[in-house]
Design a protein around this motif. Structure first.
Motif, short mmCIF file in Angstrom:
data_model
loop_
_atom_site.label_atom_id
_atom_site.label_comp_id
_atom_site.label_asym_id
_atom_site.label_seq_id
_atom_site.Cartn_x
_atom_site.Cartn_y
_atom_site.Cartn_z
N GLU A 205 0.83 -1.21 0.00
CA GLU A 205 0.00 0.00 0.00
C GLU A 205 0.86 1.25 0.00
OE1 GLU A 205 -2.35 -0.52 3.47
OE2 GLU A 205 -3.58 -2.14 2.62
N GLN A 206 1.94 1.23 0.79
CA GLN A 206 2.82 2.39 0.85
C GLN A 206 3.49 2.65 -0.50
OE1 GLN A 206 5.13 1.04 4.28
NE2 GLN A 206 4.59 2.92 5.34
N LEU A 207 3.98 1.59 -1.13
CA LEU A 207 4.67 1.74 -2.41
C LEU A 207 3.71 2.22 -3.49
CD1 LEU A 207 7.06 -1.35 -2.38
CD2 LEU A 207 7.67 1.05 -2.12
N ALA A 208 2.47 1.73 -3.46
CA ALA A 208 1.48 2.20 -4.44
C ALA A 208 1.25 3.69 -4.28
CB ALA A 208 0.18 1.42 -4.26
N GLU A 209 1.17 4.14 -3.03
CA GLU A 209 0.96 5.56 -2.76
C GLU A 209 2.18 6.38 -3.16
OE1 GLU A 209 0.03 8.48 1.08
OE2 GLU A 209 -0.13 6.30 1.28
N ILE A 210 3.35 5.86 -2.85
CA ILE A 210 4.59 6.60 -3.10
C ILE A 210 4.90 6.70 -4.58
CG2 ILE A 210 7.11 6.51 -2.81
CD1 ILE A 210 6.54 5.25 -0.02
N MET A 211 4.77 5.57 -5.29
CA MET A 211 5.18 5.56 -6.70
C MET A 211 4.03 5.93 -7.65
SD MET A 211 7.93 2.42 -6.98
CE MET A 211 6.76 1.10 -6.61
N ASP A 212 2.86 5.34 -7.44
CA ASP A 212 1.76 5.56 -8.39
C ASP A 212 1.10 6.92 -8.20
OD1 ASP A 212 2.32 3.01 -9.21
OD2 ASP A 212 0.66 2.08 -8.12
N VAL A 213 0.94 7.34 -6.95
CA VAL A 213 0.25 8.60 -6.67
C VAL A 213 1.23 9.77 -6.64
CG1 VAL A 213 -1.20 9.85 -5.03
CG2 VAL A 213 -1.54 7.39 -5.37
N SER A 214 2.34 9.60 -5.89
CA SER A 214 3.28 10.72 -5.72
C SER A 214 4.35 10.78 -6.80
CB SER A 214 3.95 10.63 -4.35
OG SER A 214 2.99 10.68 -3.31
N LYS A 227 16.73 -7.01 10.23
CA LYS A 227 17.55 -8.19 9.98
C LYS A 227 17.70 -8.42 8.49
CE LYS A 227 16.16 -10.70 14.17
NZ LYS A 227 15.58 -11.98 14.67
N ARG A 228 18.83 -9.00 8.11
CA ARG A 228 19.08 -9.28 6.70
C ARG A 228 18.07 -10.27 6.14
NH1 ARG A 228 25.37 -10.61 6.21
NH2 ARG A 228 24.81 -12.11 7.83
N GLU A 229 17.65 -11.25 6.97
CA GLU A 229 16.68 -12.24 6.50
C GLU A 229 15.39 -11.56 6.07
OE1 GLU A 229 18.38 -12.38 9.25
OE2 GLU A 229 19.56 -14.23 9.18
N THR A 230 14.98 -10.52 6.83
CA THR A 230 13.78 -9.77 6.46
C THR A 230 13.99 -9.03 5.15
OG1 THR A 230 13.31 -9.46 8.82
CG2 THR A 230 12.09 -8.10 7.29
N GLY A 231 15.20 -8.53 4.95
CA GLY A 231 15.51 -7.84 3.70
C GLY A 231 15.35 -8.74 2.49
N PHE A 232 15.81 -9.99 2.60
CA PHE A 232 15.64 -10.93 1.49
C PHE A 232 14.17 -11.26 1.27
CE2 PHE A 232 20.10 -12.21 2.70
CZ PHE A 232 20.69 -11.65 1.57
N GLN A 233 13.42 -11.36 2.36
CA GLN A 233 11.98 -11.61 2.23
C GLN A 233 11.31 -10.46 1.48
OE1 GLN A 233 9.48 -10.95 5.71
NE2 GLN A 233 8.43 -12.89 5.35
N VAL A 234 11.66 -9.23 1.84
CA VAL A 234 11.11 -8.05 1.16
C VAL A 234 11.50 -8.06 -0.31
CG1 VAL A 234 11.26 -5.54 1.00
CG2 VAL A 234 10.97 -6.63 3.24
N GLN A 235 12.75 -8.41 -0.60
CA GLN A 235 13.20 -8.43 -1.99
C GLN A 235 12.40 -9.43 -2.82
OE1 GLN A 235 17.11 -10.00 -2.90
NE2 GLN A 235 17.48 -8.34 -4.36
N ARG A 236 12.17 -10.63 -2.25
CA ARG A 236 11.39 -11.62 -2.98
C ARG A 236 9.96 -11.13 -3.22
NH1 ARG A 236 14.29 -15.16 0.60
NH2 ARG A 236 12.49 -15.25 2.01
N HIS A 237 9.39 -10.44 -2.24
CA HIS A 237 8.03 -9.94 -2.38
C HIS A 237 7.97 -8.86 -3.46
CE1 HIS A 237 3.90 -9.58 -0.97
NE2 HIS A 237 4.04 -8.25 -1.03
N LEU A 238 8.95 -7.97 -3.45
CA LEU A 238 8.98 -6.94 -4.49
C LEU A 238 9.13 -7.55 -5.87
CD1 LEU A 238 11.22 -4.17 -2.84
CD2 LEU A 238 8.73 -4.28 -2.96
N GLU A 239 9.93 -8.60 -5.97
CA GLU A 239 10.11 -9.30 -7.24
C GLU A 239 8.77 -9.87 -7.73
OE1 GLU A 239 12.78 -12.94 -9.17
OE2 GLU A 239 13.13 -12.26 -7.11
N SER A 240 7.97 -10.41 -6.80
CA SER A 240 6.65 -10.95 -7.17
C SER A 240 5.70 -9.85 -7.64
CB SER A 240 6.04 -11.71 -6.00
OG SER A 240 5.63 -10.81 -4.97
N MET A 241 5.98 -8.60 -7.20
CA MET A 241 5.17 -7.46 -7.62
C MET A 241 5.68 -6.83 -8.90
SD MET A 241 4.80 -5.62 -3.88
CE MET A 241 4.05 -4.14 -4.59
#
Length: 461
Positions: A205-214, A227-241
């Protein structure tokens, strides 16, 4: 309790011996060794002579990022500061001492930093130091400054300062002409997995607001994680998007959890090393459910499983034993979303399949991993993902702090314990609070109370 302390000391002995055998020191070892040499008479060093020689070379002492200074580091440099503040030195030269920092940036409590140093140093050198508080912020926009001001105004009220710690805060004034923007979103759930999913939904939701709207570009955005593990999780999620991103840590394959697990397995194959077994079992991602005999991973159960599989393949070469265990332990399932695992196994298959000697196999594996770039860190396009500590001093137009939790913990420092054995005893004591009256002193209790306050201060920072 006494048995646990005995085991802890034995473990520390093993660690000390391993470091001695390999001729290595940790960063904390260097600091503590220097402290012991300078402050314990049995080493035979003359503090007066050493500091006299240094005083002859050092006229001016400047300490930047002073809020990151630990108690032990300060004890090492303080005699030089005393000399600099004493007036004319050798040859009539007059020294000076200058320190600069920000108590609000004290986030290294886990390695001993202390925001009280500013207050303590000013008190100690009262009348000889000129204190100047900077109240203008040239980096952040107005709403960000207002948010920080409000947060730190209430720090003393919420955390409880008391006599032994001073939550000193200088209200900032924004020099930026832009208003800026701050948004705080709460992610909740019944379990940690639910909370993790909710956080990723908030991120979408934040990224949609930041990139699409702003209209901000991915290259303008940084996502900070604990933690780095969380960073990799975020990266995989962004890749899926379909959003490009890159992490700024774990650049070598040897830093990846995939390597740590496989290397631990290789060590266990030929040494039946319990520490390797624990690393293999407990390193994330977790062992698949079918291999966990209870809700918590049971290391002893895993040991039985591994020993049985190894006994059945005793006469096979290293590579073949590893491949057999990979199948029986379903490592491909455990690392299904980790490209580093597949990169590592490809390297092993192409480079090490014919290596017979197990020690040579382990050595070459370590060398390959150390000299290979991790698959998840190749390139640098898109959104930058970095740890909170790794981001210090950097600037981005848009920053998202992804996983600040109400139970976010910075491991309590034990730097007020100069002796490492006392440190280990204190850590174990924390887990057995009911034994408090029997096994602890009043000074320890006071030390722990102060430590809790300092740790909370690090959390709010």
């Amino acid at each position: 309790m006494l048995l646990l302390l005995h085991v802890a000391v034995k473990v520390q002995d093993v660690i000390d011996n391993m470091k001695a055998d390999n001729g290595v020191l940790s960063f904390s070892d260097v600091t503590y060794a220097t402290y012991h040499m300078m402050h314990e008479p049995e080493y035979g060093l003359s503090n007066d002579y050493l500091y006299f020689r240094l005083d002859g070379r050092l006229e001016h002492i400047l300490i930047d990022e002073f809020q990151d200074t630990s108690d032990v580091q300060w004890k090492l440099v303080q005699p030089l500061v005393d000399e600099a503040m004493a007036g004319a030195g050798q040859g009539g030269k007059v020294g000076s001492f200058f320190c600069v920092g920000d108590p609000k940036q004290t986030i290294y409590r886990f390695r001993g930093s202390n925001p009280n140093f500013f207050h303590n140093v000013i008190e100690e050198y009262q009348g000889r130091l000129i204190e100047e508080k900077l109240d203008k912020n040239y980096r952040s926009d107005k709403e960000i400054i207002n948010f920080v001001n409000q947060l730190f105004k209430d720090a003393d009220l919420h955390l409880g300062g008391g006599e032994d710690i001073k939550f000193e805060f200088t209200e900032q004034k924004a020099e930026s002409k832009h208003s800026g923007y701050v948004s705080v979103k709460l992610a909740t759930g019944e379990s940690s997995k639910d909370v993790s999913i909710a956080r990723l939904k908030c991120l979408e939701e934040q990224l949609a607001e930041i990139m699409d709207v702003s209209g901000w570009r991915p290259a303008d955005i940084a996502i900070l994680v604990a933690k780095r593990e969380t960073g990799f999780q975020v990266q995989r999620h962004l890749e899926s998007m379909g959003i490009k991103s890159h992490v700024t840590f774990s650049e070598k394959l040897s830093d990846s959890n995939a390597y740590k697990v496989v290397n631990a397995l290789v060590r266990y194959i030929y040494h039946r090393d319990y520490f390797a077994l624990a690393e293999f079992t407990l390193t994330e991602p977790a062992i698949l459910p079918q291999f966990a005999r209870t809700a918590d991973i049971n290391i002893d159960s895993m040991q039985q499983l591994l020993d049985s599989a190894l006994d059945a393949s005793e006469n096979l070469p290293v590579y073949e034993r590893l491949m057999r265990l990979e199948g029986e332990l379903s490592l491909t399932g455990r690392f299904a979303e980790d490209g580093n695992y597949y990169l590592l196994m490809d390297l092993i298959g192409s480079k090490l399949a014919t290596v017979i000697n197990p020690l040579e196999f382990a050595s070459q594996l370590a060398s390959l991993a150390k000299n290979t770039t991790a698959s998840s860190t190749k390139g640098g396009e898109g959104i930058a993902i970095m740890t909170v500590h790794g981001s210090k001093g950097l600037e981005f137009p848009v920053v998202i702090i992804h996983d600040i939790r109400k139970n976010f913990q910075i491991h309590p420092s034990t730097r007020y314990f100069i002796n490492e054995r006392s440190f280990m005893e204190a850590q174990i004591y924390r887990k057995h609070r009911r034994e408090q009256q029997k096994y602890s002193s009043e000074s320890y209790k006071r030390g722990e109370e102060l430590e809790q306050k300092l740790t909370k201060y690090g959390i709010i920072n």
